[in-house]
Motif scaffolding. Structure first.
Motif, mmCIF file in Angstrom:
data_model
loop_
_atom_site.group_PDB
_atom_site.id
_atom_site.type_symbol
_atom_site.label_atom_id
_atom_site.label_comp_id
_atom_site.label_asym_id
_atom_site.label_seq_id
_atom_site.Cartn_x
_atom_site.Cartn_y
_atom_site.Cartn_z
ATOM 1 N N ASP A 19 1.041 -1.277 0.062
ATOM 2 C CA ASP A 19 0.094 0.099 0.158
ATOM 3 C C ASP A 19 0.783 1.246 -0.109
ATOM 4 O O ASP A 19 1.959 1.239 -0.179
ATOM 5 N N ARG A 49 3.095 -0.982 3.894
ATOM 6 C CA ARG A 49 2.822 -2.105 4.178
ATOM 7 C C ARG A 49 2.238 -3.032 3.310
ATOM 8 O O ARG A 49 1.938 -2.838 2.259
ATOM 9 N N HIS A 90 0.458 -6.728 2.022
ATOM 10 C CA HIS A 90 -0.868 -7.447 2.119
ATOM 11 C C HIS A 90 -0.862 -8.659 1.513
ATOM 12 O O HIS A 90 -0.092 -8.678 0.163
ATOM 13 N N ARG A 138 -1.366 -9.075 7.161
ATOM 14 C CA ARG A 138 -0.750 -7.680 6.636
ATOM 15 C C ARG A 138 0.475 -7.322 7.703
ATOM 16 O O ARG A 138 0.465 -7.841 8.772
ATOM 17 N N SER A 158 2.779 -4.895 9.954
ATOM 18 C CA SER A 158 2.450 -3.766 10.629
ATOM 19 C C SER A 158 3.459 -2.728 10.692
ATOM 20 O O SER A 158 3.148 -1.624 11.058
ATOM 21 N N TYR A 168 -9.084 -0.027 0.562
ATOM 22 C CA TYR A 168 -8.591 0.179 1.731
ATOM 23 C C TYR A 168 -8.179 1.476 2.206
ATOM 24 O O TYR A 168 -7.671 2.426 1.148
ATOM 25 N N ALA A 201 -5.284 3.235 3.879
ATOM 26 C CA ALA A 201 -4.114 3.182 4.582
ATOM 27 C C ALA A 201 -3.792 3.909 5.733
ATOM 28 O O ALA A 201 -3.066 3.274 6.590
ATOM 29 N N GLN A 208 -5.858 1.853 8.512
ATOM 30 C CA GLN A 208 -5.563 0.567 8.372
ATOM 31 C C GLN A 208 -6.911 -0.429 8.224
ATOM 32 O O GLN A 208 -7.004 -1.250 8.848
ATOM 33 N N THR A 209 -7.896 0.161 7.677
ATOM 34 C CA THR A 209 -9.139 -0.401 7.752
ATOM 35 C C THR A 209 -9.834 -0.499 6.077
ATOM 36 O O THR A 209 -9.450 0.055 5.384
#
Length: 451
Positions: A105, A109, A111, A125, A127, A181, A183, A186-187
């Motif tokens: 992303d 991060r 995925h 994912r 952290s 997403y 970013a 983070q949802t």
């Protein structure tokens, strides 16, 4: 038969549900000098499953199933030969549908989604940016309709926003759901309030795309399938979108979501079930005028297997037969099957012409040069190899082994990276009796020009 660029690039043969041919970039065959080779690991070779390669900035990431079939991620600095590895809590069985997809992303991060064929969502994912040791099991995005997931795909919008879509349901009774997403928080949330396609528990859509075309539109074509039997594919369709949210027909009419088998405005070719359509080579290509051209496979009037092309001209879809083969590929049933005929998308060539790659179990592989307006084949050229001959040759001494490759999901500063390994062919997702081949070498290879 001499392996062609397109034949080798078909890393996965996943036809009971979905097969997206993995094809090198358009100019990938211009130079095949080996600029570097890096062994990543030894991997399971008993059946093919799609792996993933992602180059981003000065780092490189590989996701795969190791020799013990455990989902694994490796990373390295591009200036180093040392790989950092992280095993994840997931182990593949015998299903060739259970490929791996990965994305990065806008915050860096990573995925990863993998190992799903009508199974609960498997999603990890990191952290921390670019740090595979920080991969965490999330296994949830929006929390709804995530128990029957298949065919995960990550798409990056031009602004870097990450989109994820998958099929909810099963072959012959599924729908495709799209998530987007955030970013910063983070949802994930639904990008579309309705599925893009919904077979209403009666059939499933098998899409190719969406892909971002040279005209700035997202293009997608698909066919419907009635059951898990791959012979029941039918009805080629097409739609486009500026933003992956608002969809329209090729003539600019808005399409109401979800798209269902009753949405007649998107139909390109209403060929019925058991007429030779199969979801292994329906692709969206483009001509010099940036017009979309759909390529696909079906039987001709004599029952022979042919490649056809459809383009919107003067207010209607014009459908033309491209190949002229005296051969019928009789396919059917479920499970991952061995593909006998495939073709890539049409794309611009020199002198105002088009080109299209193909491979055929009987007639071999090659590149058609086509007249742009009539789509008539003017010339047949030899196949363009993806790999140098030495790398295209199977190294294993175990019978029936085949070379697998995956093109880079990212972009290298110089040349092009590919991922190479060897496995047995697909086996309709059924277990094989031992003995099994020894684990094969998984390598990242950099190809390019020595000049």
């Amino acid at each position: 038969m001499t392996p062609s660029r397109f034949l080798i690039a078909l890393a996965m043969l996943i036809t009971s549900g979905f097969c997206r041919p993995i094809v090198a970039e358009p100019d990938a065959a211009e130079s095949n000098a080996v600029l570097g080779r890096w062994e990543v690991d030894r991997v399971w070779a008993g059946h093919p499953v799609r792996f993933f390669l992602l180059t981003a900035g000065d780092r490189q990431f590989v996701s795969y199933y190791d020799a013990d079939r455990v989902l694994t991620v490796a990373s390295r600095d591009l200036n180093s030969r040392e790989w950092i590895k992280r095993k994840l809590d997931s182990r593949v069985g015998w299903d060739s549908h259970n490929g791996i997809v990965m994305a990065r992303d806008m915050t860096g991060r990573l995925h990863l989604a993998a190992n799903m064929h009508v199974r609960p969502l498997v999603y990890f994912r990191t952290s921390r940016p670019d740090d595979i040791t920080s991969f965490e099991p999330i296994h949830r995005m929006v929390g709804q309709d995530e128990q029957r997931c298949t065919y995960p795909v990550f798409i990056s919008r031009p602004d870097g926003t990450l989109v994820f879509y998958y099929r909810d349901g099963a072959s012959g009774r599924g729908r495709q759901l799209f998530n987007v997403y955030d970013a910063q928080s983070q949802t994930w949330r639904r990008l579309l309030s309705e599925p893009l396609w919904d077979g209403r528990e009666e059939m499933s859509a098998y899409p190719s795309g969406p892909i971002l075309g040279p005209d700035g539109w997202w293009h997608v074509c698909w066919m419907w399938r009635d059951t898990s039997d791959c012979a029941t594919n039918h009805t080629l369709c097409y739609a486009r979108s500026r933003d992956l949210e608002n969809w329209e027909t090729v003539s600019g009419q808005p399409v109401r979501l979800p798209i269902t088998p009753e949405t007649g405005s998107v139909v390109v070719d209403p060929t019925p079930s058991r007429s030779g359509m199969i979801n292994v080579c329906h692709r969206v290509g483009f001509d010099h005028q940036k017009r979309a051209i759909l390529s696909y496979h079906k039987y001709d009037a004599d029952g022979k297997s042919q490649i056809f092309a459809a383009r919107w001209e003067n207010g209607q879809w014009m459908i033309r037969q491209v190949s002229n083969w005296d051969y019928r590929w009789e396919f059917g049933g479920g499970g991952s099957i061995v593909t006998e005929i495939t073709a890539g998308p049409m794309r611009p060539a020199d002198s105002g012409r088009l080109q299209q790659e193909f491979q055929h179990a009987r007639y071999g592989s090659g590149v058609w040069i086509l007249e742009e307006e009539t789509l008539a084949v003017l010339e047949l050229q030899p196949p363009k190899p993806l790999l140098p001959a030495a790398l295209a040759k199977v190294e294993s001494e175990f019978p029936e082994m085949q070379v697998r490759t995956v093109s880079d999901g990212g972009k290298a500063a110089r040349g092009r990276f590919i991922l190479r390994w060897e496995t047995l062919p697909a086996n309709r997702d059924r277990p094989r009796d031992p003995p099994y081949p020894p684990p094969s070498r998984l390598e990242v290879i950099l190809l390019g020009s020595n000049g």
